[in-house]
Design an enzyme around this catalytic site. Structure first.
Site, PDB file in Angstrom:
ATOM      1  N   GLY A   6      53.494  33.783  39.065  1.00  0.00           N
ATOM      2  CA  GLY A   6      52.971  33.467  40.398  1.00  0.00           C
ATOM      3  C   GLY A   6      52.115  34.607  40.902  1.00  0.00           C
ATOM      4  CG  ASN A   7      49.151  34.215  43.319  1.00  0.00           C
ATOM      5  OD1 ASN A   7      49.256  34.090  44.534  1.00  0.00           O
ATOM      6  ND2 ASN A   7      48.682  33.240  42.541  1.00  0.00           N
ATOM      7  CG  HIS A   8      52.002  39.711  45.508  1.00  0.00           C
ATOM      8  ND1 HIS A   8      53.371  39.713  45.576  1.00  0.00           N
ATOM      9  CD2 HIS A   8      51.669  40.586  44.518  1.00  0.00           C
ATOM     10  CE1 HIS A   8      53.859  40.550  44.677  1.00  0.00           C
ATOM     11  NE2 HIS A   8      52.842  41.081  44.016  1.00  0.00           N
TER      12      HIS A   8
ATOM     13  CB  ALA B 204      45.939  32.689  45.140  1.00  0.00           C
TER      14      ALA B 204
END
Ligand code: CTP
Length: 403
Positions: free
Chosen positions: A212-214, A280
């Site tokens: 995943g990402n932030h 994102a």
């Protein structure tokens, strides 16, 4: 969230029995997030007390130009009140007040404020049926509407006199809906649909782990809210995010993976006039998802990754009338990279944020963006809250689709 949220409402109350319903009206306005100030004609205090209304509106109630009883009396500035308001509502509006409004007979604070108000004015007549049908009342109603005031018509039913007929003030909820719909009908994106993507996507490695990402999703949520505030019906397709929305014009579609986001976007894209893709999205996903939790070993672990579908590019390939906007988060050669994405993904505009700019990007409440359209025209915005950035972005898009 109601379109009345944040609006300053001046409520004028006159001496009709329906004045008792204004307590509910004030509560509804406050609940919708509006700020309310009340002006009463002196005689209306026989029907509802200023204390009730000041308590509910959380503001002092005004009824005279100044208070004779008070030693240090202050002039109630009707001009200031009229300028303060985003909208004025006179409810109930009696035959007497309607007549004075239409002729400009300025003998109380309410009429003086009405005559000074520059904002839209709504009025909800309330009187007995014969008074409502009298030619002099009809003349007042016609004149007031000719002046640009908006009438919330009285309804039929049992009246205070015991007679049954037309003259009952519209119910508070209906008055509020009337005003909300009227405001909505003037908004530039009324009747248009907008698609927004937000947040990260999670790509499963095994049943408990993911890539995943932030991304917080905040930028996308703010864009969805800005579009809804312009009257659009919004499809907000979001990956896992803590962000909340409570605008009835926003339909939230929760997804987890890039593939789910892709499918949801393609499901709604054909309906929309504008699509802003701010999510994102993970560019890669594990080629194989382990069905059982991967056990720890002493050796290195390799996970083979396969590219996800580029949602933005896939929409660019099929777009017709839609105004398609993408985001570019860059660390170097920002403008060149953004322009290349604009071209290769067949976009109408791209919003560039550079990670070199302090306060821009993922995990902040602020952002600093450059809006670049298809003609490579660039608009640089200062560092702002994501709420303000979203408004800038939607206004730029509005300018483009209007042009
Ligand atoms: N995007 C998308 N689907 C993907 C990847 C990205 O729709 N699978 C969208 C994002 O929502 C954003 C835009 O594409 O609007 C640009 O994303 P970005 O990651 O900056 O660009 P990429 O094309 O992925 O290129 P790179 O990561 O190499 O810079």
């Amino acid at each position: 969230m109601s379109v009345l949220s944040g609006k300053k409402i001046l409520l004028g109350i006159t001496a009709g029995i329906a004045a008792y319903k204004t307590a509910t009206l004030v509560r509804l306005f406050i609940k919708s997030g509006a700020e309310v100030q009340v002006i009463m004609t002196p005689a209306s205090k026989d029907f509802i007390t200023p204390l009730t209304l000041s308590t509910l509106s959380k503001n002092p109630v005004h009824s005279t130009f100044y208070s004779k009883e008070e030693e240090n009396e202050l002039w109630n500035n009707h001009v200031e009140l009229g300028l303060w308001a985003d909208l004025m509502l006179i409810a109930p509006a009696t035959a007497n007040t309607l007549s004075k409004m239409s002729s400009g007979t300025c003998d109380n604070l309410l009429i003086a404020t009405y005559l000074s108000a520059k904002c839209p004015v709504y009025f909800a007549p309330a009187m007995d049926l014969d008074m409502y049908a009298h030619p002099s009342t009809i003349t007042s109603l016609d004149k007031l509407q000719l002046f640009g005031n908006k009438m919330i018509p009285a309804t039929s039913g049992e009246l205070a006199s015991g007679l049954v007929g037309e003259g009952r003030m519209a119910e508070p909820q209906d008055i509020m809906s009337f005003i909300e719909n009227d405001i909505l009908s003037t908004l530039p994106l009324k009747g248009k649909k907008v698609l927004v993507t937000a947040g990260p996507t999670y790509e499963a490695i095994d049943p408990v782990r993911f890539i995943g990402n932030h991304s917080s999703g905040k930028m996308g949520f703010e864009i969805a809210k800005a579009a809804a505030n312009l009257g659009a019906e919004v499809f907000l397709i979001t990956g896992p995010s803590e962000e909340k929305e409570n605008n009835t014009l926003i339909k939230r579609i929760n997804v987890v993976t890039a593939e789910e986001m892709y499918k949801a976007c393609h499901h709604y894209f054909h309906e929309v006039a504008i699509a802003v893709l701010s999510a994102a999205v993970a560019d890669y996903k594990p080629k194989k998802v382990a069905t059982e939790k991967i056990k720890k070993k002493d050796t290195t672990l390799e996970i083979e990754l396969a590219p996800t579908k580029d949602i933005l590019a896939s929409l660019g390939a099929i777009k017709q009338q839609q105004y398609l906007v993408g985001f570019a988060l860059e660390t170097n050669n920002e403008i060149v990279n953004a322009l290349s994405k604009l071209e290769s993904k067949n976009l109408d505009a791209i919003i560039l944020n550079s990670l070199k700019d302090k306060g821009a990007g993922f995990a902040t409440d602020t952002n600093k963006v450059t809006f670049i359209d298809h003609e490579q025209h660039q608009v640089h915005f200062e560092l702002k809250s994501k709420t303000a950035v979203a408004i800038d972005i939607m206004n730029e898009i509005l300018n483009k689709i209007d042009a």
